[in-house]
Enzyme design. Structure first.
Site, PDB file in Angstrom:
ATOM      1  N   SER A  20       0.819  -1.218   0.000  1.00 39.90           N
ATOM      2  CA  SER A  20       0.000   0.000   0.000  1.00 39.90           C
ATOM      3  C   SER A  20       0.846   1.258   0.000  1.00 39.90           C
ATOM      4  O   SER A  20       1.823   1.378   0.739  1.00 39.90           O
ATOM      5  CB  SER A  20      -0.928   0.003   1.217  1.00 39.90           C
ATOM      6  OG  SER A  20      -1.580   1.252   1.301  1.00 39.90           O
ATOM      7  N   LYS A  21       0.424   2.214  -0.818  1.00 40.50           N
ATOM      8  CA  LYS A  21       1.111   3.519  -0.890  1.00 40.50           C
ATOM      9  C   LYS A  21       0.577   4.468   0.185  1.00 40.50           C
ATOM     10  O   LYS A  21       1.115   5.550   0.379  1.00 40.50           O
ATOM     11  CB  LYS A  21       0.849   4.174  -2.249  1.00 40.50           C
ATOM     12  CG  LYS A  21       1.255   3.360  -3.456  1.00 40.50           C
ATOM     13  CD  LYS A  21       2.680   3.617  -3.803  1.00 40.50           C
ATOM     14  CE  LYS A  21       3.049   2.985  -5.136  1.00 40.50           C
ATOM     15  NZ  LYS A  21       4.479   2.763  -5.263  1.00 40.50           N
ATOM     16  N   THR A  67      -9.109  -1.592   2.694  1.00 39.52           N
ATOM     17  CA  THR A  67      -8.932  -2.044   1.325  1.00 39.52           C
ATOM     18  C   THR A  67      -9.243  -3.531   1.213  1.00 39.52           C
ATOM     19  O   THR A  67      -9.768  -4.146   2.153  1.00 39.52           O
ATOM     20  CB  THR A  67      -7.522  -1.632   0.815  1.00 39.52           C
ATOM     21  OG1 THR A  67      -7.441  -1.941  -0.580  1.00 39.52           O
ATOM     22  CG2 THR A  67      -6.390  -2.310   1.557  1.00 39.52           C
ATOM     23  N   LYS A  71     -13.649  -4.292   1.985  1.00 40.26           N
ATOM     24  CA  LYS A  71     -14.445  -3.111   1.648  1.00 40.26           C
ATOM     25  C   LYS A  71     -15.961  -3.352   1.698  1.00 40.26           C
ATOM     26  O   LYS A  71     -16.717  -2.448   2.032  1.00 40.26           O
ATOM     27  CB  LYS A  71     -14.037  -2.571   0.262  1.00 40.26           C
ATOM     28  CG  LYS A  71     -12.613  -2.010   0.276  1.00 40.26           C
ATOM     29  CD  LYS A  71     -12.121  -1.637  -1.108  1.00 40.26           C
ATOM     30  CE  LYS A  71     -12.545  -0.259  -1.493  1.00 40.26           C
ATOM     31  NZ  LYS A  71     -11.788   0.268  -2.647  1.00 40.26           N
ATOM     32  N   ASP A  83     -24.729   7.354   1.953  1.00 41.08           N
ATOM     33  CA  ASP A  83     -25.543   6.878   0.826  1.00 41.08           C
ATOM     34  C   ASP A  83     -24.662   6.367  -0.300  1.00 41.08           C
ATOM     35  O   ASP A  83     -24.945   5.341  -0.911  1.00 41.08           O
ATOM     36  CB  ASP A  83     -26.419   8.022   0.273  1.00 41.08           C
ATOM     37  CG  ASP A  83     -27.607   8.279   1.162  1.00 41.08           C
ATOM     38  OD1 ASP A  83     -27.867   7.433   2.050  1.00 41.08           O
ATOM     39  OD2 ASP A  83     -28.254   9.321   0.998  1.00 41.08           O
ATOM     40  N   ASP A 107     -13.799   6.679  -3.203  1.00 41.67           N
ATOM     41  CA  ASP A 107     -13.150   6.338  -4.475  1.00 41.67           C
ATOM     42  C   ASP A 107     -13.709   7.164  -5.645  1.00 41.67           C
ATOM     43  O   ASP A 107     -12.950   7.656  -6.482  1.00 41.67           O
ATOM     44  CB  ASP A 107     -13.320   4.845  -4.792  1.00 41.67           C
ATOM     45  CG  ASP A 107     -12.410   3.967  -3.936  1.00 41.67           C
ATOM     46  OD1 ASP A 107     -11.328   4.444  -3.523  1.00 41.67           O
ATOM     47  OD2 ASP A 107     -12.772   2.802  -3.685  1.00 41.67           O
ATOM     48  N   GLY A 133     -15.274  -2.307 -17.982  1.00 37.41           N
ATOM     49  CA  GLY A 133     -15.176  -3.048 -16.724  1.00 37.41           C
ATOM     50  C   GLY A 133     -16.424  -2.908 -15.882  1.00 37.41           C
ATOM     51  O   GLY A 133     -17.118  -1.881 -15.935  1.00 37.41           O
ATOM     52  N   ARG A 158     -16.264  -7.656 -20.402  1.00 41.11           N
ATOM     53  CA  ARG A 158     -16.043  -8.951 -21.050  1.00 41.11           C
ATOM     54  C   ARG A 158     -17.228  -9.894 -20.772  1.00 41.11           C
ATOM     55  O   ARG A 158     -17.795 -10.475 -21.672  1.00 41.11           O
ATOM     56  CB  ARG A 158     -14.734  -9.559 -20.535  1.00 41.11           C
ATOM     57  CG  ARG A 158     -14.443 -10.934 -21.056  1.00 41.11           C
ATOM     58  CD  ARG A 158     -13.128 -11.437 -20.521  1.00 41.11           C
ATOM     59  NE  ARG A 158     -13.101 -11.469 -19.049  1.00 41.11           N
ATOM     60  CZ  ARG A 158     -12.080 -11.916 -18.343  1.00 41.11           C
ATOM     61  NH1 ARG A 158     -10.989 -12.333 -18.954  1.00 41.11           N
ATOM     62  NH2 ARG A 158     -12.125 -11.927 -17.027  1.00 41.11           N
ATOM     63  N   ARG A 160     -20.796  -9.935 -20.128  1.00 35.28           N
ATOM     64  CA  ARG A 160     -21.882  -8.957 -20.288  1.00 35.28           C
ATOM     65  C   ARG A 160     -22.889  -8.991 -19.134  1.00 35.28           C
ATOM     66  O   ARG A 160     -23.480  -7.977 -18.769  1.00 35.28           O
ATOM     67  CB  ARG A 160     -22.590  -9.192 -21.631  1.00 35.28           C
ATOM     68  CG  ARG A 160     -23.491  -8.045 -22.005  1.00 35.28           C
ATOM     69  CD  ARG A 160     -24.252  -8.275 -23.289  1.00 35.28           C
ATOM     70  NE  ARG A 160     -25.412  -7.403 -23.302  1.00 35.28           N
ATOM     71  CZ  ARG A 160     -25.533  -6.324 -24.086  1.00 35.28           C
ATOM     72  NH1 ARG A 160     -24.584  -6.002 -24.931  1.00 35.28           N
ATOM     73  NH2 ARG A 160     -26.614  -5.573 -24.024  1.00 35.28           N
ATOM     74  N   GLY A 245      -4.023   7.402 -13.605  1.00 31.90           N
ATOM     75  CA  GLY A 245      -4.808   6.940 -12.463  1.00 31.90           C
ATOM     76  C   GLY A 245      -4.215   7.216 -11.094  1.00 31.90           C
ATOM     77  O   GLY A 245      -4.894   7.021 -10.077  1.00 31.90           O
TER      78      GLY A 245
HETATM   79  P1  ATR Z   1     -11.909  -4.421  -9.231  1.00 33.15           P
HETATM   80  O1  ATR Z   1     -12.647  -4.614  -7.942  1.00 33.15           O
HETATM   81  O2  ATR Z   1     -10.527  -3.879  -9.075  1.00 33.15           O
HETATM   82  O3  ATR Z   1     -12.700  -3.652 -10.245  1.00 33.15           O
HETATM   83  P2  ATR Z   1     -12.658  -7.020 -10.266  1.00 33.15           P
HETATM   84  O4  ATR Z   1     -13.922  -6.944  -9.530  1.00 33.15           O
HETATM   85  O5  ATR Z   1     -11.894  -8.299 -10.258  1.00 33.15           O
HETATM   86  O6  ATR Z   1     -11.635  -5.910  -9.797  1.00 33.15           O
HETATM   87  O7  ATR Z   1     -12.940  -6.597 -11.781  1.00 33.15           O
HETATM   88  C1  ATR Z   1     -11.998  -6.688 -12.764  1.00 33.15           C
HETATM   89  C2  ATR Z   1     -12.569  -6.177 -14.093  1.00 33.15           C
HETATM   90  O8  ATR Z   1     -11.580  -6.358 -15.095  1.00 33.15           O
HETATM   91  C3  ATR Z   1     -13.807  -6.927 -14.550  1.00 33.15           C
HETATM   92  O9  ATR Z   1     -14.644  -6.038 -15.246  1.00 33.15           O
HETATM   93  C4  ATR Z   1     -13.210  -7.991 -15.493  1.00 33.15           C
HETATM   94  O10 ATR Z   1     -14.092  -8.480 -16.470  1.00 33.15           O
HETATM   95  P3  ATR Z   1     -15.002  -9.781 -16.163  1.00 33.15           P
HETATM   96  O11 ATR Z   1     -16.144  -9.302 -15.338  1.00 33.15           O
HETATM   97  O12 ATR Z   1     -15.416 -10.256 -17.505  1.00 33.15           O
HETATM   98  O13 ATR Z   1     -14.123 -10.764 -15.428  1.00 33.15           O
HETATM   99  C5  ATR Z   1     -12.121  -7.164 -16.135  1.00 33.15           C
HETATM  100  N1  ATR Z   1     -11.083  -8.035 -16.718  1.00 33.15           N
HETATM  101  C6  ATR Z   1     -10.108  -8.694 -16.059  1.00 33.15           C
HETATM  102  N2  ATR Z   1      -9.337  -9.379 -16.932  1.00 33.15           N
HETATM  103  C7  ATR Z   1      -9.854  -9.161 -18.179  1.00 33.15           C
HETATM  104  C8  ATR Z   1      -9.513  -9.580 -19.507  1.00 33.15           C
HETATM  105  N3  ATR Z   1      -8.446 -10.381 -19.725  1.00 33.15           N
HETATM  106  N4  ATR Z   1     -10.249  -9.138 -20.555  1.00 33.15           N
HETATM  107  C9  ATR Z   1     -11.317  -8.323 -20.323  1.00 33.15           C
HETATM  108  N5  ATR Z   1     -11.694  -7.882 -19.101  1.00 33.15           N
HETATM  109  C10 ATR Z   1     -10.979  -8.285 -18.044  1.00 33.15           C
END
Ligand code: ATR
Length: 277
Positions: A20-21, A67, A71, A83, A107, A133, A158, A160, A245
């Site tokens: 952690s930073k 973290t 969370k 909220d 966040d 994502g 990825r 849907r 970021g």
């Molecule tokens: P965080 O809490 O940091 O957002 P997470 O809940 O694990 O982490 O979510 C990771 C995101 O990165 C998800 O949207 C994931 O897509 P999936 O829901 O399809 O898993 C996406 N992700 C991770 N690896 C991926 C890949 N190789 N290609 C496309 N999307 C990816």
């Protein structure tokens, strides 16, 4: 005998937490503003989280950042939940006050403040956003973008089904779109945001075709290792305004520091250098 004031303590609770930073970040601000206080990393396993959390005020803790993996658990334990934390379904900032545990999620606030600091002319309300994502980070970003007035959010994931679940949760302004067919949305979006881990050092690269990007768009990535991801590099080469970021991490810490140590800290270039060194 006069009693000396207690030195306020705060920290970051996670598992793992060594990377952690936040300790570096808080030390920088405590030193900059010459405030008494300590900020420590606290490695706490999930089974111990509630017990540790409840004992922290007795040790002199005024608050903590929380973290992975705690969370979501924090929402169920806290006496008061804002909220925004409730809607996001996770909290990252806990404050101990008047014998109560207050949980908040900063966040999304950090996400928007980072954009406004780097691109003051940008407005979420100026056009639709494309968000890549649908994980935990996406939930905070979607909530913040809706609050900031985004007229529409196109959500590509990825898997849907997760995008659809988030659209159900956040309402009609969030529209799931196909991951494989986002070229049109990439071109038409006012703001493009990557909330996946794609492009992070050691993880899979983001391989989407980015040809549709053009000037007038703002592109940002929540990945900050490396600072300039492929998405940001390609966006910049096509004339987009880009924002890395790291600033989100720095800005999300501002409300906690202010609540615990009584001073609103600034996110400066010196702070960025400290964190990157
Ligand atoms: P965080 O809490 O940091 O957002 P997470 O809940 O694990 O982490 O979510 C990771 C995101 O990165 C998800 O949207 C994931 O897509 P999936 O829901 O399809 O898993 C996406 N992700 C991770 N690896 C991926 C890949 N190789 N290609 C496309 N999307 C990816």
């Amino acid at each position: 005998m006069t009693e000396l004031p207690r030195i306020p303590l705060a920290g970051v609770i996670g598992a793992p937490v060594a990377h952690s930073k936040s300790p570096l970040l808080f030390r920088h601000w405590l030193d900059t503003y010459r405030l008494p206080g300590h900020y420590v990393p606290l490695h706490v396993d999930p089974g111990d989280f509630e017990e540790v959390l409840r004992s922290l005020p007795k040790l002199g803790f005024v608050g903590a950042n929380v973290t992975i993996p705690h969370k979501t658990a924090l929402i169920g334990i806290a006496d008061d939940v804002t909220d925004r934390a409730r809607q996001i379904g996770a909290a990252n900032t806990v404050t101990f006050r008047d014998g109560r545990i207050h949980a908040d999620n900063t966040d999304g606030y950090g996400f928007i403040e980072n954009l406004l600091q780097s691109a003051p002319e940008w407005s979420a309300a100026a056009g639709p956003a494309l968000i890549l994502g649908a994980g935990g980070a996406a939930r905070a970003v979607i909530h913040a973008m809706l609050e900031a007035g985004a007229p529409e959010i196109w959500l590509a994931n990825r898997s849907r089904d997760k995008a659809e679940a988030l659209a159900d949760h956040f309402g009609a302004r969030v529209i799931p779109v196909d991951w494989a067919g986002i070229a049109t949305h990439l071109h038409a979006a006012h703001t493009v945001i990557n909330t996946t881990s794609l492009g992070m050092a050691g993880k899979t690269e983001l391989t989407l075709d980015l040809d549709g990007l053009h000037s007038g768009q703002l592109v940002t990535d929540i990945v900050y290792t490396p600072l300039e991801t492929r998405l940001l590099r390609e966006a910049s080469a096509r004339g987009c305004k880009t924002v890395d970021g790291l600033g989100m991490l720095l800005h999300q810490a501002v409300p906690g520091f202010e609540r615990w140590f009584g001073q609103r800290p600034e996110v400066t270039e010196a702070l960025r250098r400290t964190i990157l060194s």
